[in-house]
Design a protein around this motif. Structure first.
Motif, PDB file in Angstrom:
ATOM      1  N   ASN A  25       0.762  -1.136   0.127  1.00  0.00           N
ATOM      2  CA  ASN A  25      -0.011   0.056  -0.087  1.00  0.00           C
ATOM      3  C   ASN A  25       0.838   1.379  -0.014  1.00  0.00           C
ATOM      4  O   ASN A  25       0.553   2.092   0.989  1.00  0.00           O
ATOM      5  CB  ASN A  25      -0.938   0.038   1.268  1.00  0.00           C
ATOM      6  CG  ASN A  25      -1.850  -1.137   1.307  1.00  0.00           C
ATOM      7  OD1 ASN A  25      -2.268  -1.602   0.249  1.00  0.00           O
ATOM      8  ND2 ASN A  25      -2.121  -1.761   2.262  1.00  0.00           N
ATOM      9  N   ILE A  26       1.868   1.341  -0.943  1.00  0.00           N
ATOM     10  CA  ILE A  26       2.541   2.377  -1.136  1.00  0.00           C
ATOM     11  C   ILE A  26       1.787   3.479  -1.679  1.00  0.00           C
ATOM     12  O   ILE A  26       1.125   3.244  -2.860  1.00  0.00           O
ATOM     13  CB  ILE A  26       3.900   2.330  -1.799  1.00  0.00           C
ATOM     14  CG1 ILE A  26       4.823   1.420  -1.202  1.00  0.00           C
ATOM     15  CG2 ILE A  26       4.434   3.361  -2.262  1.00  0.00           C
ATOM     16  CD1 ILE A  26       5.924   0.936  -2.193  1.00  0.00           C
ATOM     17  N   ASP A  27       1.643   4.643  -1.105  1.00  0.00           N
ATOM     18  CA  ASP A  27       1.050   5.854  -1.988  1.00  0.00           C
ATOM     19  C   ASP A  27       1.607   7.090  -1.313  1.00  0.00           C
ATOM     20  O   ASP A  27       1.224   7.670  -0.356  1.00  0.00           O
ATOM     21  CB  ASP A  27      -0.382   6.024  -1.393  1.00  0.00           C
ATOM     22  CG  ASP A  27      -1.234   6.622  -2.035  1.00  0.00           C
ATOM     23  OD1 ASP A  27      -0.680   7.555  -3.114  1.00  0.00           O
ATOM     24  OD2 ASP A  27      -2.562   7.013  -2.020  1.00  0.00           O
ATOM     25  N   LEU A  28       2.859   7.519  -2.181  1.00  0.00           N
ATOM     26  CA  LEU A  28       3.531   8.706  -1.611  1.00  0.00           C
ATOM     27  C   LEU A  28       3.620   9.767  -2.995  1.00  0.00           C
ATOM     28  O   LEU A  28       3.537   9.172  -4.046  1.00  0.00           O
ATOM     29  CB  LEU A  28       4.861   8.199  -1.002  1.00  0.00           C
ATOM     30  CG  LEU A  28       5.823   7.529  -2.254  1.00  0.00           C
ATOM     31  CD1 LEU A  28       6.708   8.406  -2.839  1.00  0.00           C
ATOM     32  CD2 LEU A  28       6.572   6.750  -1.256  1.00  0.00           C
ATOM     33  N   SER A  29       3.541  10.849  -2.673  1.00  0.00           N
ATOM     34  CA  SER A  29       3.999  11.897  -3.424  1.00  0.00           C
ATOM     35  C   SER A  29       4.757  12.891  -2.891  1.00  0.00           C
ATOM     36  O   SER A  29       4.806  13.304  -1.942  1.00  0.00           O
ATOM     37  CB  SER A  29       2.334  12.628  -3.811  1.00  0.00           C
ATOM     38  OG  SER A  29       2.803  13.853  -4.774  1.00  0.00           O
ATOM     39  N   ASP A  30       5.838  13.451  -3.673  1.00  0.00           N
ATOM     40  CA  ASP A  30       6.725  14.387  -3.428  1.00  0.00           C
ATOM     41  C   ASP A  30       6.906  15.368  -4.368  1.00  0.00           C
ATOM     42  O   ASP A  30       7.338  15.112  -5.589  1.00  0.00           O
ATOM     43  CB  ASP A  30       8.165  13.865  -2.921  1.00  0.00           C
ATOM     44  CG  ASP A  30       8.879  14.644  -1.927  1.00  0.00           C
ATOM     45  OD1 ASP A  30       8.392  15.827  -1.475  1.00  0.00           O
ATOM     46  OD2 ASP A  30       9.927  14.214  -1.681  1.00  0.00           O
ATOM     47  N   ASN A  31       6.519  16.749  -4.076  1.00  0.00           N
ATOM     48  CA  ASN A  31       6.674  17.913  -5.132  1.00  0.00           C
ATOM     49  C   ASN A  31       7.922  18.861  -4.475  1.00  0.00           C
ATOM     50  O   ASN A  31       7.636  19.414  -3.491  1.00  0.00           O
ATOM     51  CB  ASN A  31       5.352  18.406  -5.535  1.00  0.00           C
ATOM     52  CG  ASN A  31       5.596  19.414  -6.486  1.00  0.00           C
ATOM     53  OD1 ASN A  31       5.606  19.112  -7.836  1.00  0.00           O
ATOM     54  ND2 ASN A  31       5.399  20.944  -6.234  1.00  0.00           N
ATOM     55  N   LEU A  32       8.930  18.961  -5.378  1.00  0.00           N
ATOM     56  CA  LEU A  32      10.101  19.704  -4.801  1.00  0.00           C
ATOM     57  C   LEU A  32      10.401  20.905  -5.818  1.00  0.00           C
ATOM     58  O   LEU A  32      10.590  20.846  -7.051  1.00  0.00           O
ATOM     59  CB  LEU A  32      11.187  18.846  -4.744  1.00  0.00           C
ATOM     60  CG  LEU A  32      11.079  17.691  -3.727  1.00  0.00           C
ATOM     61  CD1 LEU A  32      12.253  16.796  -3.801  1.00  0.00           C
ATOM     62  CD2 LEU A  32      11.187  18.255  -2.368  1.00  0.00           C
ATOM     63  N   ASN A  33      10.690  21.991  -5.334  1.00  0.00           N
ATOM     64  CA  ASN A  33      11.128  23.146  -6.165  1.00  0.00           C
ATOM     65  C   ASN A  33      12.493  23.636  -5.717  1.00  0.00           C
ATOM     66  O   ASN A  33      12.732  23.732  -4.677  1.00  0.00           O
ATOM     67  CB  ASN A  33      10.183  24.165  -5.976  1.00  0.00           C
ATOM     68  CG  ASN A  33       8.732  24.092  -6.509  1.00  0.00           C
ATOM     69  OD1 ASN A  33       8.535  23.984  -7.789  1.00  0.00           O
ATOM     70  ND2 ASN A  33       7.654  23.595  -5.725  1.00  0.00           N
ATOM     71  N   PHE A  34      13.172  23.670  -6.693  1.00  0.00           N
ATOM     72  CA  PHE A  34      14.685  24.003  -6.556  1.00  0.00           C
ATOM     73  C   PHE A  34      15.064  25.119  -7.267  1.00  0.00           C
ATOM     74  O   PHE A  34      14.979  25.493  -8.451  1.00  0.00           O
ATOM     75  CB  PHE A  34      15.774  23.079  -6.662  1.00  0.00           C
ATOM     76  CG  PHE A  34      15.323  21.555  -6.007  1.00  0.00           C
ATOM     77  CD1 PHE A  34      15.180  21.671  -4.694  1.00  0.00           C
ATOM     78  CD2 PHE A  34      15.503  20.122  -6.624  1.00  0.00           C
ATOM     79  CE1 PHE A  34      14.934  20.304  -3.986  1.00  0.00           C
ATOM     80  CE2 PHE A  34      15.159  19.200  -6.120  1.00  0.00           C
ATOM     81  CZ  PHE A  34      14.985  19.241  -4.768  1.00  0.00           C
ATOM     82  N   PHE A  35      15.846  26.161  -6.372  1.00  0.00           N
ATOM     83  CA  PHE A  35      16.775  27.240  -7.047  1.00  0.00           C
ATOM     84  C   PHE A  35      18.244  27.101  -7.105  1.00  0.00           C
ATOM     85  O   PHE A  35      18.556  26.994  -5.726  1.00  0.00           O
ATOM     86  CB  PHE A  35      16.076  28.651  -6.427  1.00  0.00           C
ATOM     87  CG  PHE A  35      16.912  29.689  -7.145  1.00  0.00           C
ATOM     88  CD1 PHE A  35      16.902  30.064  -8.599  1.00  0.00           C
ATOM     89  CD2 PHE A  35      17.568  30.455  -6.488  1.00  0.00           C
ATOM     90  CE1 PHE A  35      17.437  31.024  -9.063  1.00  0.00           C
ATOM     91  CE2 PHE A  35      18.280  31.712  -6.877  1.00  0.00           C
ATOM     92  CZ  PHE A  35      18.427  31.885  -8.403  1.00  0.00           C
ATOM     93  N   ASN A  36      18.800  27.006  -8.131  1.00  0.00           N
ATOM     94  CA  ASN A  36      20.312  26.379  -8.011  1.00  0.00           C
ATOM     95  C   ASN A  36      21.098  27.788  -8.774  1.00  0.00           C
ATOM     96  O   ASN A  36      21.269  27.716  -9.822  1.00  0.00           O
ATOM     97  CB  ASN A  36      20.592  25.151  -8.701  1.00  0.00           C
ATOM     98  CG  ASN A  36      19.762  24.186  -8.360  1.00  0.00           C
ATOM     99  OD1 ASN A  36      19.617  23.993  -7.005  1.00  0.00           O
ATOM    100  ND2 ASN A  36      18.985  23.215  -9.235  1.00  0.00           N
ATOM    101  N   PRO A  37      21.714  28.437  -7.963  1.00  0.00           N
ATOM    102  CA  PRO A  37      22.493  29.674  -8.473  1.00  0.00           C
ATOM    103  C   PRO A  37      23.946  29.422  -8.445  1.00  0.00           C
ATOM    104  O   PRO A  37      24.380  28.553  -7.476  1.00  0.00           O
ATOM    105  CB  PRO A  37      22.016  30.802  -7.456  1.00  0.00           C
ATOM    106  CG  PRO A  37      21.978  30.326  -6.028  1.00  0.00           C
ATOM    107  CD  PRO A  37      21.293  28.729  -6.396  1.00  0.00           C
TER     108      PRO A  37
END
Length: 820
Positions: free
Chosen positions: A539-551
């Motif tokens: 019963n895996i039910d996962l979500s990951d939303n990531l925002n990156f700023f790379n200067p």
């Protein structure tokens, strides 16, 4: 001792950097304007290469008198060749005319570090790659570059291979092929075993250490490899390359190309097979691949389509070899047999282990193999809108599917959704069985870049990518001694995953007098979802939303036309990989990693001496470090640590002592530490679990990260077409876990390889190459990777079991290459 020797040697080399004679080559366009960063090659018995400065000039010093062939080339211009008789302080001017665009150079231009960039990098050209290309995987071609450690499951570099750069493994090394991501979207690894003999289709490789420039795909937290496939051959050709060596190892390659047809069209093809029995018992490989490309080359636009595929079948050697067999202390072997493997003393497996050596392989089932096919389709379009503006875009699609098969003795029915059986009044709840665990995936998307150069002092690059991944994970039982209520084709687990990866970047290069400034800004969004049942977790039910700023920004000071110094700062983020979510040892949701990377260095390049020296600091927040353990497919288990760092000094130098004798050397000295680390050890009373004990460390070494890595190469060319080389590599102690314990570590090792290449033209053939490579000539018994696990009793006594991946003793490969 070795540190002092390497440092003194490089200082001595730098003292010889000032030349007495010079050759100045000026490269201009038709309007007699200087062409900055044009490539200039000068060859007598050896090839010397440089790029022109802002005035269009390349300077070669300390060249002995004689006849030299000179070639100047620049993107979008006809290369110009000439031959001169060198005199002291010679000067020559070469004027280039516009021509057909060479698309291969455009493919990698946006994500590559330029000649004087404030980035730590190393370039490998085709000639260097060809000298070592005898069937071993691409990581083995990089062995003489700074801070790298290579190894393979089978021990001889064919099949599954691995590498670390600055202590970071392939899950943290970004790899692109012609600007398109190669890293698997879920595991982040780059599995070159799926692209056997791809080196035969490679023109050059750039290795950027650290974060590097903004690129496409997975974040680079140790290094990035920017690989460019073969450049356009204007003339027809055909090649037949064959090699044979130890452990029944074979490499067969057939290549052909049409050259330019009607000045516009060109096609290339390659067919390859690599096979080996492996150094480790039964660690065999059967690898096949093909590569096809076709292009339309116009004066303003180019279109190139590429299709390549690899099919691999490798026998599993993921379990490794137990320490008593590797280190020769057989007094501990019985303990390993009973408590690590669970063998009964009367069993045949117990007897086999007790009589084995360092090539021991735990697996014996005939088809205990990994089987995978991966096919890549790409379409590249480039448009040179004007002299100052060009645009490139690529579409790509990768189809991958395969499984690994394994024999499982007495597995419980419940794990596979099967009911218990009653036969003759006896209840049966387990069975011997054979299962397959599948990956079935699609990866597709686009990359793009716009280059705008309004003046010789200013350049802008805008680019990015959008990629999607869809993958199914499932398992099947294909045979069971007692099949219960199962049917062939049933899936005992199934989950699907989707990942989207969007990125956009902008870069600026600005030259002011002797200063070059670089600014590089990237935004990246990553979204990962998976649902269903995994083999281990239901019963895996996962979500990951990531925002990156790379200067990233840096500056380079051009001390002279031959030397510069640079300083840069970069900040980057990197998402967890699938197993961090599914197999996290702390049962917590993994956090993305963050790193600050500071690089500072000095580079000097002349015709006979090249020196690079750099200091770096890689400062991590929530770094995902290996725990020392592995999963059931040989992958390292990782956990977040709040505060850690890698700092070091790298040296890279080459000295053409004479026109016949060259010395190359690299050195890397580093400290790789975790601050305030907590180790978790399970405590047992006999076989009963009691608790998990926490052990605190103020500062400890990061697992599998060497503090010293040295390489050395002597090359001797008695004739223009004959070369001998002697290459050595030293790696200091590697700790298997994060406790800095010598009891759980890999001993330091030195390995030395010999190679030779003889080239002639005979029998109407354009070229015949005879290559011989003898690896590990001093028969060192060494390991490059491993893992450990263990526990503690209630009295505080600790037990542990170490496993290693032993590498081959003395072995050879002999090759014959024919070019028509």
């Amino acid at each position: 001792m070795m540190k002092s020797f390497a440092t003194l040697a490089l200082v001595a080399m730098s003292s010889l950097a000032v030349g007495q004679q010079q050759l100045r080559v000026e490269v201009l366009n038709e309007q007699k304007q200087p062409l900055r960063n044009a490539s200039v090659n000068v060859r007598k018995t050896q090839l010397f290469s440089q790029q022109t400065d802002t005035q269009g000039i390349a300077v070669f010093s300390r060249l002995p008198n004689g006849k030299y062939a000179i070639t100047a080339s620049f993107l979008g211009y006809i290369a110009k060749d000439t031959v001169i008789q060198l005199q002291p302080d010679s000067y020559i001017q070469l004027q280039l005319s516009p021509t057909t665009i060479r698309t291969e150079e455009v493919l990698v231009n946006a994500t590559r570090a330029k000649n004087n960039a404030s980035t730590t990098f190393k370039n490998l050209d085709r000639q260097t790659i060809e000298k070592s290309n005898l069937g071993q995987d691409i990581p083995y071609l990089l062995d003489q570059t700074p801070s790298i450690i290579i190894g393979s499951d089978a021990g001889n570099g064919i099949g599954y291979t691995n590498m670390t750069i600055r202590g970071s493994n392939n899950e943290r090394i970004n790899v692109t092929l012609d600007g398109i991501p190669l890293n698997d979207a879920e595991s982040m690894g780059s599995f070159f075993v799926n692209l056997p003999d791809f080196a035969s289709s490679v023109d050059n490789i750039q290795i950027q250490r650290g974060i590097g420039t903004s690129t496409n795909g997975a974040g680079a937290f140790g290094a990035s490899l920017n690989i460019q496939t073969q450049a356009l051959n204007e003339k027809p050709y055909a090649e037949l390359n064959n090699a044979y060596g130890s452990y029944n190892s074979w490499k067969n390659t057939l290549k052909a190309g049409t050259g330019l047809i009607d000045g516009r069209y060109a096609f290339n093809a390659r067919l390859s097979r690599i096979a080996s029995d492996g150094y480790v018992n039964r660690a065999s490989s059967d690898l096949k691949s093909f590569y096809v490309d076709g292009g339309i080359y116009g004066k303003k636009q180019t279109l190139k389509a590429t299709l390549f595929s690899g099919k691999e079948k490798t026998y599993q050697a993921w379990y490794g070899t137990p320490e008593p067999l590797v280190k020769g202390d057989r007094s501990k072997l019985a303990d390993y047999a009973v408590n690590a493997f669970g063998f009964d003393e009367s069993s045949s497996e117990y007897s086999r282990l007790m009589n084995a050596d360092r090539t021991y392989n735990y697996y014996t089932y005939d088809n205990q193999t990994d089987n995978y096919t991966q096919t890549h389709a790409r379409l590249h379009y480039n448009n040179f809108i004007s002299d100052v503006l060009n645009f490139s875009v690529a579409l790509h699609y990768t189809r991958g599917a395969g499984y690994y098969e394994e024999y499982r003795p007495q597995d419980n029915f419940s794990k596979y959704g099967m009911d218990e059986l009653t036969i003759g009044g006896e209840t049966i709840s387990s069975s011997d069985l054979i299962r397959r665990r599948w990956l079935d995936n699609h990866f597709y998307g686009t990359t793009y870049a716009l280059n705008y150069t309004p003046s010789t002092n200013l350049k802008f690059t805008f680019g990015g990518a959008y990629n999607e991944y869809k993958g199914d994970h499932y398992g099947e039982v294909i045979w069971a001694r007692y099949a219960s209520n199962s049917e062939l084709g049933d899936k005992y687990y199934f989950n699907d995953a989707k990942k989207t990866d969007f990125s956009v970047y902008g870069k600026m290069d600005y030259t002011l007098n002797k200063w070059l400034f670089n600014l590089d800004l990237q935004y990246r969004n990553v979204n990962y979802k998976t649902a269903g049942n995994d083999d281990k977790i239901k019963n895996i039910d996962l979500s990951d939303n990531l925002n990156f700023f790379n200067p990233k920004f840096g500056m380079t000071y051009l001390i002279s036309s031959q030397s510069n110094a640079y300083l840069s700062y970069a900040y980057a983020n990197k998402e967890p990989i699938r197993k961090d979510y599914v197999e996290n040892p702390l049962s917590e949701f993994p956090r993305p990693e963050r790193m600050q990377n500071i690089e500072g260095g000095y580079r000097y390049s002349s015709s006979n001496v090249n020196i690079g020296a750099n200091l770096y600091a890689m400062l991590y927040k929530d770094q995902l470090i290996p725990t020392g353990a592995i999963n059931d497919v040989g992958g390292t288990i990782r956990q977040n640590v709040p505060d850690s760092y890698r700092v070091g000094l790298e040296l890279d130098a080459a000295w053409n002592i004479t026109s016949q004798f060259t010395w190359r050397a690299t050195a890397a000295f580093s400290e790789n530490k975790i601050k305030n680390f907590t180790e978790y050890v399970d405590v047992y009373d006999n076989w009963d679990f009691v608790e998990t004990k926490e052990i605190k460390y103020d500062k400890t070494d990061i697992a599998l990260s060497a503090s010293t890595i040295l390489s050395n190469e002597f090359a001797y060319r008695p004739l223009e077409n004959l070369e001998f080389s002697l290459r050595s590599k030293y790696v200091s102690r590697l700790f298997l876990d994060n406790t800095s314990s010598n009891d759980r570590s890999i001993d330091p090792f030195t390995v030395t390889n010999f190679g030779t290449k003889y080239s002639i033209s005979a029998f109407g053939l354009k070229n015949i190459d005879i290559l011989l490579q003898i690896n590990n000539i001093f028969n060192a018994k060494y390991e490059t990777s491993g893992y450990t696990w263990g526990s503690m009793d209630t009295s505080g006594n600790r037990s542990y079991y170490n496993f290693y991946y032993p590498q081959a003793t003395t072995n050879y490969m002999l090759g014959l290459n024919l070019r028509f």
